[in-house]
Design an enzyme around this catalytic site. Structure first.
Site, PDB file in Angstrom:
ATOM      1  N   HIS A 131       0.913  -1.038   0.093  1.00  0.00           N
ATOM      2  CA  HIS A 131      -0.067  -0.027  -0.085  1.00  0.00           C
ATOM      3  C   HIS A 131       0.868   1.249   0.090  1.00  0.00           C
ATOM      4  O   HIS A 131       0.749   2.256  -0.755  1.00  0.00           O
ATOM      5  CB  HIS A 131      -0.921   0.011   1.414  1.00  0.00           C
ATOM      6  CG  HIS A 131      -1.520   1.199   1.394  1.00  0.00           C
ATOM      7  ND1 HIS A 131      -2.996   1.284   0.959  1.00  0.00           N
ATOM      8  CD2 HIS A 131      -1.399   2.618   2.273  1.00  0.00           C
ATOM      9  CE1 HIS A 131      -3.211   2.567   1.516  1.00  0.00           C
ATOM     10  NE2 HIS A 131      -2.312   3.424   1.922  1.00  0.00           N
ATOM     11  N   GLU A 132       1.949   1.365   0.830  1.00  0.00           N
ATOM     12  CA  GLU A 132       2.671   2.464   0.940  1.00  0.00           C
ATOM     13  C   GLU A 132       3.753   2.483  -0.400  1.00  0.00           C
ATOM     14  O   GLU A 132       3.834   3.784  -0.692  1.00  0.00           O
ATOM     15  CB  GLU A 132       3.648   2.461   2.151  1.00  0.00           C
ATOM     16  CG  GLU A 132       3.024   2.240   3.462  1.00  0.00           C
ATOM     17  CD  GLU A 132       1.831   3.459   3.621  1.00  0.00           C
ATOM     18  OE1 GLU A 132       2.301   4.696   3.079  1.00  0.00           O
ATOM     19  OE2 GLU A 132       0.874   3.514   4.177  1.00  0.00           O
ATOM     20  N   HIS A 135       1.529   4.423  -2.997  1.00  0.00           N
ATOM     21  CA  HIS A 135       1.807   5.846  -2.954  1.00  0.00           C
ATOM     22  C   HIS A 135       2.781   6.416  -3.270  1.00  0.00           C
ATOM     23  O   HIS A 135       2.648   7.492  -4.140  1.00  0.00           O
ATOM     24  CB  HIS A 135       1.416   6.396  -1.404  1.00  0.00           C
ATOM     25  CG  HIS A 135       0.224   6.117  -0.489  1.00  0.00           C
ATOM     26  ND1 HIS A 135      -0.982   6.852  -1.195  1.00  0.00           N
ATOM     27  CD2 HIS A 135      -0.233   5.645   0.504  1.00  0.00           C
ATOM     28  CE1 HIS A 135      -1.964   6.783  -0.293  1.00  0.00           C
ATOM     29  NE2 HIS A 135      -1.299   5.886   0.789  1.00  0.00           N
TER      30      HIS A 135
END
Length: 320
Positions: A131-132, A135
């Site tokens: 998820h990071e 980003h």
């Protein structure tokens, strides 16, 4: 693509609000001055935002010798995402959480709380890291820096309007008068904050989707989100409470007072994010994971008599 289009529209709205406030306060000259100031603030934030936010949370850099298994997982996921290996940081914080920062993939960092390493399985940590990385790949860290800077600039302009009472383009004083100026001071920063929160929520859904595609395991991320939400209850993140502007960076809202999926929430409701991930898992052909069911209130609190290996600072690293 809908997520990117919505973000572009919200950024345009933030920019229009900024320009409009500058014009109302000082006419064309005031707008030009404010624009130059904002450009300087954005340039400074672009170069320094990663160091600032990491310093806010007292993040400590770690190397492969400190957590070889964690480095292996992050390296494999970064390669699958087509990204260089980010710098890794650990935050000695009991609340499980994580965030990414940096102006571009070549200057990116991922910071994880020790609470996350204590409480999550490898599968769940992989989902959070992916998820990071999403980003980072989406340049969300830069987008959130720009929106935070614009929101701050709008608040600053509104304060100028109150202090100096502004001038319209004919030099006759603020056309809105004293009452209008007070409304501007109050409403413009609120409007900027609403747009900032909306951008943050939009980017979280997109990062969930891309992160799940990186791992190929939407249910792993869904399980992690539920465990993070459950485990954060009762654990106050003091650094985040002292610096609420950093809240949108985290995978789960770290602030104890914002738990609604409404205008002033930095993140979508966890239940909504899990539902979207379960739908993605179904489209990818995987069966629903029993571990992603919404828990009852109070679920997920780890036993006090068995703290994780990171929680005592010098104890053994579970990712070593």
């Amino acid at each position: 693509m809908a997520g990117y289009f919505r973000t572009a529209l919200l950024l345009a709205a933030m920019t229009a609000l900024f320009v409009g406030v500058g014009y109302v306060i000082g006419g064309r000259q005031g707008m030009a001055i404010a624009f130059v100031l904002a450009c300087g603030m954005n340039l400074w934030a672009w170069w320094n935002s990663d160091r600032v936010v990491l310093g806010m949370h007292n993040a400590q850099p770690i190397g492969p010798q400190d957590a070889p298994r964690l480095f292996q997982i992050v390296g494999e996921l970064a390669a699958r995402a087509g990204l260089p290996m980010p710098a890794l940081y650990v935050i000695h914080e009991d609340q499980p959480n994580a965030f990414a920062t940096g102006r571009n993939p070549q200057n990116a960092a991922v910071a994880v709380n020790t609470g996350l390493l204590d409480m999550m399985s490898e599968r769940e940590v992989a989902g959070v890291v992916a998820h990071e990385l999403a980003h980072i790949r989406n340049r969300d860290t830069l987008i959130m820096t720009l929106t935070a800077t614009l929101a701050g600039a709008i608040g600053m302009l509104a304060q100028f309007g109150f202090m100096f009472r502004g001038r319209d383009h004919d030099g006759r004083g603020n056309a809105f008068g004293p009452i209008g100026t007070i409304l501007l001071v109050v409403l413009a920063p609120i409007a900027a904050m609403i747009v900032q929160m909306a951008i943050s929520r939009s980017r979280e859904y997109e990062a969930d989707r891309i992160g799940a595609e990186i791992t190929g395991d939407p249910n792993g991320l869904a399980s992690a989100l539920l465990r993070l939400e459950g485990y954060k209850q009762g654990r106050v993140n003091e650094a985040a409470e002292a610096n609420p502007a950093s809240a949108p960076l985290f995978i789960i809202n770290p602030l104890s007072g914002l738990r609604m999926d409404g205008l002033f929430s930095t993140h979508p409701a966890t239940a909504n994010r899990v539902a979207a991930l379960e739908e993605l898992a179904s489209r990818m052909g995987g069966p629903p994971d029993p571990g992603t069911r919404i828990p009852q209130a109070g679920w997920g609190v780890p036993p006090q008599q068995a703290p994780g290996p990171w929680s005592q600072g010098a104890r053994r690293n579970p990712w070593g």
